[in-house]
Design an enzyme around this catalytic site. Structure first.
Site, PDB file in Angstrom:
ATOM      1  N   GLU A 165      12.448 -10.245  37.284  1.00 23.04           N
ATOM      2  CA  GLU A 165      12.158  -9.022  38.020  1.00 23.04           C
ATOM      3  C   GLU A 165      10.943  -9.221  38.913  1.00 23.04           C
ATOM      4  O   GLU A 165      10.159 -10.142  38.719  1.00 23.04           O
ATOM      5  CB  GLU A 165      11.939  -7.847  37.055  1.00 23.04           C
ATOM      6  CG  GLU A 165      13.135  -7.587  36.143  1.00 23.04           C
ATOM      7  CD  GLU A 165      12.951  -6.373  35.250  1.00 23.04           C
ATOM      8  OE1 GLU A 165      12.364  -5.374  35.715  1.00 23.04           O
ATOM      9  OE2 GLU A 165      13.399  -6.430  34.083  1.00 23.04           O
ATOM     10  N   MET A 228      20.745  -2.821  35.681  1.00 21.02           N
ATOM     11  CA  MET A 228      19.786  -2.032  34.908  1.00 21.02           C
ATOM     12  C   MET A 228      19.743  -0.588  35.409  1.00 21.02           C
ATOM     13  O   MET A 228      18.778  -0.146  36.043  1.00 21.02           O
ATOM     14  CB  MET A 228      18.418  -2.707  34.947  1.00 21.02           C
ATOM     15  CG  MET A 228      18.418  -4.070  34.258  1.00 21.02           C
ATOM     16  SD  MET A 228      16.802  -4.881  34.186  1.00 21.02           S
ATOM     17  CE  MET A 228      16.629  -5.434  35.893  1.00 21.02           C
TER      18      MET A 228
END
Length: 376
Positions: A165, A228
């Site tokens: 990320e 996500m």
């Protein structure tokens, strides 16, 4: 699995008599701390004899401090299990997690453990510098893949999950090249490859967490892609649903045009947040489990409301400090609403973040809706 929404004047025993289900079963299923107290608007999962309509894959992340009791209740519902996390550094090393007990427990329940690797740095945050080194330095990348294969063999993982990320936008092509090589390395050795990616709704979505993510390439080279789809409501946001169904739809509408639907695992939040009111930028919300949120509502006699657009429950309450708070969480209704998206979009399944807090009613709704595919 049926769902009963508590009305004014209801008690556990009146609901039990009306539905013909023992009160102890309802209390156990819904983790009621005090069965004598229910909140108006509280959604109760009611045990019944309904049969699953199909089969899906279910993945879950878990921190290593997950209790063994929670593990044993959760693992029967899982296809993949992702201990969080092994950390890559900028030199090609992987700092391993002490997860041997978790791996053994996963295999005991026929769930496939995945070597979950992140770019979380020494300070605890995701580091774009780490992924930049992995993506652009051939020596670092080769060392990383060698260390990855060693860990896979040493600990007996089924495959890998990359949870990278906050990648620098200019590293998009480097990330793509890294995934091509990872696919070749892992698949030639017989291992499974999955990634976790941010919830985009267009190719050119702006924002630091989105721009390096090429949905089509992940769909091409990975066996499964976890999107996500949570954290719209997050620690520093204003009060709102964590996983609003209307916004998940926007992501899935785009995602299935770039990634084969049968490779997508939809992110599934398993927690809530409580914000202090009036909300101020920079004031952190506190995390709460779904079961604890419902018990809190009943303990303070709060009425639980349900947002029909986000398909999520929420309520307001004033604790002893006198500062009003607003709490959004997940309940039986929001679980059901999100599970319906799996069939609607033809997805492979779902991925929990995280399994650490037991939400028995949510697991039971999953069980009554779908069988879990087991691959080990």
């Amino acid at each position: 699995m049926s769902i009963y929404v508590v009305k004014r004047g209801d008690s556990l025993y009146s609901i039990s008599r009306r539905l013909g289900v023992p009160p102890e079963s309802i209390a156990y299923m819904n983790q009621l701390n005090d069965p004598s107290r229910l909140s108006v608007g509280q959604a109760l999962a009611i045990p019944d004899n309904s049969k699953p309509a199909g089969e899906i894959e279910v993945s879950a992340y878990a921190y290593p401090n997950i209790s063994m009791a929670t593990m044993n209740e959760t693992l029967p519902y899982l296809t993949y299990f992702c201990p969080f996390s092994n950390r890559a550094d900028g030199e090609g090393n992987i700092i391993p997690l002490n997860d041997e007990a978790l791996i053994s427990a996963a295999y005991a329940h026929n769930a496939a453990p995945l070597l979950t690797i992140t770019n979380i740095g020494a300070n605890g945050g995701f580091s774009g510098d780490i992924t930049h080194a992995l993506f652009t330095d051939d020596t670092v990348q080769s060392s990383f893949f060698n260390n990855m294969l060693r860990l896979l063999r040493q600990k007996g993982y089924y495959g890998v999950n990359f949870n990278f990320e906050y990648i620098f936008p200019y590293d998009r092509e480097g990330y793509n090249s890294f995934l091509r090589r990872a696919s070749e390395v892992l698949h030639s050795a017989g291992y499974f490859l999955s990634t976790a990616i941010a919830p985009k709704s267009s190719d050119n979505q702006q924002g630091y967490i989105y721009e390096a993510i090429d949905y089509a390439l992940h769909g091409q080279y990975c066996d499964r892609v976890i999107i996500m789809t949570y954290e719209w409501g997050y620690t520093y946001s204003s009060p709102r649903a964590v996983s609003p169904v209307n916004l998940i739809r926007q992501v899935l509408d785009y995602a299935v045009t770039r990634i084969p639907a049968g490779k997508i695992l939809m992110g599934f939040s398993n927690y809530g947040y409580s914000w202090t009111l009036p909300w101020q930028q920079g004031i952190a919300a506190s995390v709460i489990s779904n079961a604890a949120a419902a018990n809190l509502a009943s303990s303070v006699f709060a009425e639980i409301r349900f947002d029909t657009t986000a398909r999520a429950p929420w309520f307001r309450y004033t604790p002893a400090d006198g500062k009003q708070r607003e709490l959004w969480f997940e309940d039986a209704r929001s679980v059901k609403a999100r599970l319906e998206l799996v069939e609607e979009y033809g997805l492979a399944g779902i991925s929990y973040w995280t399994a650490n807090q037991l939400f028995r009613a949510g697991l039971e709704i999953l069980r009554r809706t779908y069988n879990t595919e087991k691959i080990t």
